[in-house]
Enzyme design. Structure first.
Site, PDB file in Angstrom:
ATOM      1  N   GLU A  91       0.810  -1.219   0.000  1.00 59.07           N
ATOM      2  CA  GLU A  91       0.000   0.000   0.000  1.00 59.07           C
ATOM      3  C   GLU A  91       0.846   1.273   0.000  1.00 59.07           C
ATOM      4  O   GLU A  91       0.417   2.301  -0.524  1.00 59.07           O
ATOM      5  CB  GLU A  91      -0.966   0.014   1.187  1.00 59.07           C
ATOM      6  CG  GLU A  91      -2.122  -0.978   1.060  1.00 59.07           C
ATOM      7  CD  GLU A  91      -1.787  -2.371   1.561  1.00 59.07           C
ATOM      8  OE1 GLU A  91      -0.607  -2.606   1.923  1.00 59.07           O
ATOM      9  OE2 GLU A  91      -2.690  -3.222   1.592  1.00 59.07           O
ATOM     10  N   PHE A 149     -11.831  -7.415  13.636  1.00 57.25           N
ATOM     11  CA  PHE A 149     -10.744  -7.851  12.770  1.00 57.25           C
ATOM     12  C   PHE A 149     -10.400  -6.748  11.761  1.00 57.25           C
ATOM     13  O   PHE A 149     -11.267  -6.240  11.066  1.00 57.25           O
ATOM     14  CB  PHE A 149     -11.135  -9.134  12.040  1.00 57.25           C
ATOM     15  CG  PHE A 149     -10.053  -9.615  11.108  1.00 57.25           C
ATOM     16  CD1 PHE A 149      -8.818 -10.020  11.601  1.00 57.25           C
ATOM     17  CD2 PHE A 149     -10.256  -9.644   9.734  1.00 57.25           C
ATOM     18  CE1 PHE A 149      -7.815 -10.440  10.759  1.00 57.25           C
ATOM     19  CE2 PHE A 149      -9.251 -10.076   8.880  1.00 57.25           C
ATOM     20  CZ  PHE A 149      -8.026 -10.474   9.392  1.00 57.25           C
ATOM     21  N   GLN A 150      -9.135  -6.384  11.720  1.00 55.51           N
ATOM     22  CA  GLN A 150      -8.624  -5.336  10.827  1.00 55.51           C
ATOM     23  C   GLN A 150      -9.297  -3.983  11.021  1.00 55.51           C
ATOM     24  O   GLN A 150      -9.446  -3.215  10.088  1.00 55.51           O
ATOM     25  CB  GLN A 150      -8.693  -5.789   9.364  1.00 55.51           C
ATOM     26  CG  GLN A 150      -7.758  -6.960   9.113  1.00 55.51           C
ATOM     27  CD  GLN A 150      -7.551  -7.277   7.646  1.00 55.51           C
ATOM     28  OE1 GLN A 150      -8.423  -7.045   6.829  1.00 55.51           O
ATOM     29  NE2 GLN A 150      -6.391  -7.827   7.340  1.00 55.51           N
ATOM     30  N   LYS A 209     -17.767  -0.908   5.543  1.00 54.87           N
ATOM     31  CA  LYS A 209     -18.144  -1.944   4.586  1.00 54.87           C
ATOM     32  C   LYS A 209     -19.651  -1.930   4.306  1.00 54.87           C
ATOM     33  O   LYS A 209     -20.083  -2.127   3.167  1.00 54.87           O
ATOM     34  CB  LYS A 209     -17.711  -3.311   5.129  1.00 54.87           C
ATOM     35  CG  LYS A 209     -17.607  -4.361   4.052  1.00 54.87           C
ATOM     36  CD  LYS A 209     -16.920  -5.607   4.553  1.00 54.87           C
ATOM     37  CE  LYS A 209     -16.881  -6.657   3.450  1.00 54.87           C
ATOM     38  NZ  LYS A 209     -16.260  -7.909   3.913  1.00 54.87           N
ATOM     39  N   MET A 222      24.224   8.706   2.312  1.00 52.62           N
ATOM     40  CA  MET A 222      24.074  10.005   2.954  1.00 52.62           C
ATOM     41  C   MET A 222      24.364   9.914   4.451  1.00 52.62           C
ATOM     42  O   MET A 222      24.975  10.814   5.038  1.00 52.62           O
ATOM     43  CB  MET A 222      22.661  10.545   2.717  1.00 52.62           C
ATOM     44  CG  MET A 222      22.448  11.952   3.204  1.00 52.62           C
ATOM     45  SD  MET A 222      23.642  13.099   2.497  1.00 52.62           S
ATOM     46  CE  MET A 222      22.685  13.825   1.172  1.00 52.62           C
TER      47      MET A 222
HETATM   48  C1  LIG Z   1      12.391   5.737   5.507  1.00 51.92           C
HETATM   49  C2  LIG Z   1      13.693   6.373   5.824  1.00 51.92           C
HETATM   50  N1  LIG Z   1      14.536   5.792   6.720  1.00 51.92           N
HETATM   51  C3  LIG Z   1      15.718   6.365   6.995  1.00 51.92           C
HETATM   52  C4  LIG Z   1      16.101   7.528   6.400  1.00 51.92           C
HETATM   53  C5  LIG Z   1      17.450   8.178   6.734  1.00 51.92           C
HETATM   54  N2  LIG Z   1      18.305   8.240   5.564  1.00 51.92           N
HETATM   55  C6  LIG Z   1      18.418   9.327   4.784  1.00 51.92           C
HETATM   56  S1  LIG Z   1      19.422   9.134   3.479  1.00 51.92           S
HETATM   57  C7  LIG Z   1      19.785   7.548   3.951  1.00 51.92           C
HETATM   58  C8  LIG Z   1      20.737   6.706   3.167  1.00 51.92           C
HETATM   59  C9  LIG Z   1      20.234   6.407   1.812  1.00 51.92           C
HETATM   60  O1  LIG Z   1      21.078   5.450   1.262  1.00 51.92           O
HETATM   61  P1  LIG Z   1      20.891   4.976  -0.235  1.00 51.92           P
HETATM   62  O2  LIG Z   1      19.466   4.678  -0.499  1.00 51.92           O
HETATM   63  O3  LIG Z   1      21.847   3.891  -0.519  1.00 51.92           O
HETATM   64  O4  LIG Z   1      21.244   6.274  -1.067  1.00 51.92           O
HETATM   65  P2  LIG Z   1      22.626   7.095  -1.151  1.00 51.92           P
HETATM   66  O5  LIG Z   1      22.613   8.095  -0.038  1.00 51.92           O
HETATM   67  O6  LIG Z   1      23.738   6.130  -1.010  1.00 51.92           O
HETATM   68  O7  LIG Z   1      22.576   7.751  -2.472  1.00 51.92           O
HETATM   69  C10 LIG Z   1      19.093   7.214   5.120  1.00 51.92           C
HETATM   70  C11 LIG Z   1      19.199   5.928   5.811  1.00 51.92           C
HETATM   71  C12 LIG Z   1      15.184   8.104   5.490  1.00 51.92           C
HETATM   72  N3  LIG Z   1      15.424   9.257   4.868  1.00 51.92           N
HETATM   73  N4  LIG Z   1      14.010   7.487   5.211  1.00 51.92           N
END
Ligand SMILES: Cc1ncc(C[n+]2csc(CCOP(=O)(O)OP(=O)(O)O)c2C)c(N)n1
Lengths: 577, 180
Positions: free
Chosen positions: A67, A129-130, A179, A492
């Site tokens: 979803e 349920f749900q 529903k 990042m």
């Molecule tokens: C749902 C979610 N969880 C954690 C984060 C924290 N976060 C921001 S950037 C990042 C790393 C992303 O890594 P990747 O997808 O490999 O991309 P890159 O930065 O290497 O281009 C994380 C964990 C986030 N933005 N969203």
């Protein structure tokens, strides 16, 4: 639900037809001009799915794999078309799985209607349920929501939902339908909503304020315009260019204001914020006037607000009164529809060029190019950089594709280096920064604009958050182009660990699966590139493919995105390394 | 500088509206000192009276966020000198305390309170007034042991002689119909 009293009723002449609530859901969607919805079935929404079966020729339903994917796809669709994206889900876990996407749409002002099934009304509040209180859960992250417990209230609720989602500052609306309301019979009568008494979507512009704004602009020696998504949402791109070209004011853009102005426009001075360009960040504190158009001074844009725009008066154009003075005090607030207020402003400003001032930005560009852009886009060292991949893909797509990104380093790199010729060409998760957004959003974007190339840049982390949507691509054969920039890191976060946490790489290294094998399993063609000399050829395959295509590029493991305004620092203190 | 503000919110009368309004406060970590909800003078329109202690800047932002909720018609903020306000307090004491000497009775007189009900075991006293007044009486009565005490939320009317919402609603009627 007490919608009736609030509607301005224009009597529909059409005959009232007997039908079930679930048919009324579909009929209402059709009345709103919807012909594409994203969703996932389940117990409490089964009557609506049953009705969908009868309308498959008029209402196309895309079966996603989760979803969250439905909501992000609806967002992608909405962002490129300007129409309301629609997602349909079941109660309980189906509904809770939409929350991230709803929150994302809320903070990024994306028009969307989510229809969730709910347990039968006699079971409400019994832990059936749900059953979940999705109205309660979603309330802080929706523009509006309502629960419908009677079949006859469905059309009015949906009409109101669409009106609220797309009017004023757009946003997500949730309609939760029990529903029994779906199953019961009712007389269908559709009255579009054009007004809700408690809601004023567009404030009336104050011409005195606009005159004051024009006066300040005419006096200013160093004005800087900040362009946000509001300009795009208001469809005022041309009006903006007219203003800029008459007044000679240079303009910088936020992450969501990307593509509002053509990349090569002489007054486009680049991106604002944490990983934006040097010029607009540094010059924010040298400007004597800041004119913001449909942007909200997000902390990723302003850095330390106490050291922001220190020499400037601020003019703030917005449709949302709550944004005025929220972060940055506005000397001149201009409320209203930007498509209306901008021409009024343009009319009152004098012809000007700020040649020397604009040249100062270009001088900053020179330093940035030398120190950062050149080595990133045209590296001579071994190891592929994200920037060079992005540059080459943008070029190969004639700088005219729709860019979709996930969240992370690749997102910032793509924002910095992808180029645009037309507006509404970007889908990215700005305010919420939702990893996993990219792949489903790209599916929605391509479905919204099948006539344009849609390219997704995604990291190896975020790709695996919604990777199951490859199944949606497989089933729908939607030709999305995916560029996986694989650094085997949560890049990042690793960059922050390197810069601010003594290189203590806690849980950021990824041991990844064979992405080509996975894509093969989903019947999607792929190519993997590990060295620079293979890049152009592989990109050509990606661009020319009639079908979906995954290009995995193994990039430098520990590349960093620069420049950077460290969190909490002033925009003047932008770091080049 | 922090000071006391009374916020008056007019809204549609939907299920869940209280939650919509209070989350605006909780999200910004602003404590609600007092809350009262009731019908307003205008049929079908609900009225919230909320008391907060915060800065002018914060309260202005709060109003912006409250008004942003679709079902909220309008929110107004007042300082204490712009409104006439009251709270009501009920005190349940031992009837015995009333019978032994006239101190309780004197307090009731002195504070302009009323005896609502006298039962064999207990007596209920009512007082309307500002918080510090009802509080003072509580402290005095507590010498004789207050069995139960409750104070309502603040209710307030503005000193201006027109209902501000009525003016707002009139301005809505003049507004352009379609705004998309
Ligand atoms: C749902 C979610 N969880 C954690 C984060 C924290 N976060 C921001 S950037 C990042 C790393 C992303 O890594 P990747 O997808 O490999 O991309 P890159 O930065 O290497 O281009 C994380 C964990 C986030 N933005 N969203």
């Amino acid at each position: 639900m007490e919608t009736k009293t609030e509607l301005i009723v224009e009597k529909d002449e059409a005959k009232k037809i007997q039908m079930s609530g679930s048919h009324a859901v579909i009929q209402s969607l059709l009345k709103e001009g919807v012909n594409l919805v994203f969703g996932y079935p389940g117990g409490a929404i089964m009557p609506v799915y049953d009705a969908l079966y009868d309308y498959h020729d008029r209402l196309h339903h895309v079966l996603v794999r989760h979803e969250q994917g439905a909501v992000h796809a609806a967002q992608g669709f909405a962002r490129v078309t300007g129409k309301v994206g629609v997602a349909i889900v079941t109660s309980g876990p189906g509904a809770t799985n939409t929350i991230t996407g709803i929150a994302d749409a809320m903070i990024d002002s994306t028009p969307m209607v989510v229809i969730s099934g709910q347990v039968g009304s006699p079971l409400l509040g019994t832990d059936a349920f749900q059953e979940t209180d999705v109205i309660g859960i979603s309330q802080p992250v929706t523009k509006w929501s309502c629960q419908v417990k009677k079949a006859e209230e469905i059309p009015a609720a949906i009409a109101k939902a669409f009106y609220i989602a797309r009017s004023g500052r757009p946003g997500p609306v949730l309609v939760d339908i029990t529903k029994d309301a779906q199953a019961n019979m009712m007389e269908f009568d559709y009255v579009p909503v054009t007004q809700v008494r408690s809601y004023q979507p567009v404030p009336t512009p104050d011409s005195d304020k606009i005159a004051e704004a024009a006066r300040l602009i005419n006096l200013s020696k160093k004005p800087l315009a900040l362009v946000g998504q509001g300009v795009m949402l208001g469809g005022a791109e041309k009006e903006l260019l007219k203003f800029l070209e008459k007044s000679g004011v240079p303009a910088a853009w936020t992450l969501l204001g990307m593509s509002v102005m053509p990349s090569d426009h002489p007054l486009n001075v680049g991106m604002l914020g944490m990983h934006g360009n040097v010029g607009p960040n540094v010059k924010t504190n040298e400007a004597d006037l800041i004119i913001s158009f449909g942007m909200r001074f997000d902390d990723r844009v302003t850095g330390n607000t106490k050291a922001y725009a220190v020499n400037a008066k601020v003019i703030h154009f917005d449709i949302d009164p709550a944004e005025i003075n929220k972060i940055i005090y506005a000397d001149v607030p201009v409320l209203g529809d930007i498509k209306e207020t901008l021409p009024m402003l343009t009319h009152m400003v004098s012809n000007n060029t700020h040649e020397t001032w604009v040249k100062e930005f270009r001088a900053c560009d020179k330093i940035e190019t030398q120190k950062i852009i050149q080595p990133e886009l045209y590296p001579t060292k071994e190891g592929i950089t994200m920037g060079e991949v992005i540059r080459r893909v943008s070029e190969a797509m004639n700088h005219d594709a729709i860019l979709v990104t996930d969240v992370g380093q690749h997102q910032m790199m793509a924002s910095r280096y992808f180029k645009f010729r037309q507006s509404r060409s970007v889908v990215t998760s700005g305010g919420l920064g939702t990893m996993g957004f990219g792949l489903p959003a790209a599916i929605g974007a391509k479905m919204g604009r099948p006539d344009r190339q849609v390219v997704l840049f995604v990291g190896d982390g975020g790709f695996q958050m919604t990777i199951q949507e490859l199944g949606t691509i497989f089933q729908t054969k939607i030709p999305v182009k995916i560029v996986l920039l694989n650094n085997n890191f949560l890049g990042m976060v690793r960059q922050w660990q390197e810069l601010f946490f003594d290189k203590r790489y806690a849980s950021t290294e990824l041991i990844n699966p064979d992405f080509q094998l996975i894509s093969k399993g989903y019947g999607i063609m792929s190519e993997k590139v590990t060295s620079r000399d293979q890049l152009d050829e592989a990109i050509l395959k990606l661009v020319n493919s009639e079908d979906a295509f995954l290009l995995e590029v193994v990039v430098e493991k520990e590349g960093n995105v620069f420049p950077m305004v460290p969190a909490g620092a002033s925009v003047s203190d932008i770091r080049l390394e | 500088m922090k000071q006391e503000f009374t916020i008056i919110i007019f809204s549609e009368n939907h299920v869940g509206l209280l939650n919509q309004v209070t989350t605006v406060f909780t999200r910004r970590n602003i404590n609600i000192e007092s809350l009262n909800t009731s019908e307003s003078a205008i049929t079908g329109i609900h009225k919230f009276t909320v008391v907060v202690v915060t800065t002018r800047e914060q309260v202005d932002k709060l109003i912006g966020q409250i008004e942003k909720r679709i079902d909220v018609l309008k929110a107004f903020v007042f300082t204490s000198d712009e409104i006439v306000h009251q709270e009501i307090a009920l005190y349940k004491v031992h009837t015995e305390a009333l019978m032994n000497g006239n101190e309780v009775e004197n307090l009731v007189r002195q504070y302009g309170a009323q005896i609502l009900e006298v039962h064999r075991d207990y007596t209920v006293i009512q007082k309307t007034g500002h918080k510090h007044e009802t509080q003072e009486l509580f402290e005095k009565l507590d010498k004789f042991e207050v069995l139960q005490f409750v104070r309502s939320g603040r209710v307030a009317v503005t000193k201006t002689n027109w209902e501000q919402l009525a003016t707002y609603l009139r301005s809505l009627e003049g507004r352009n119909k379609v705004t998309e």
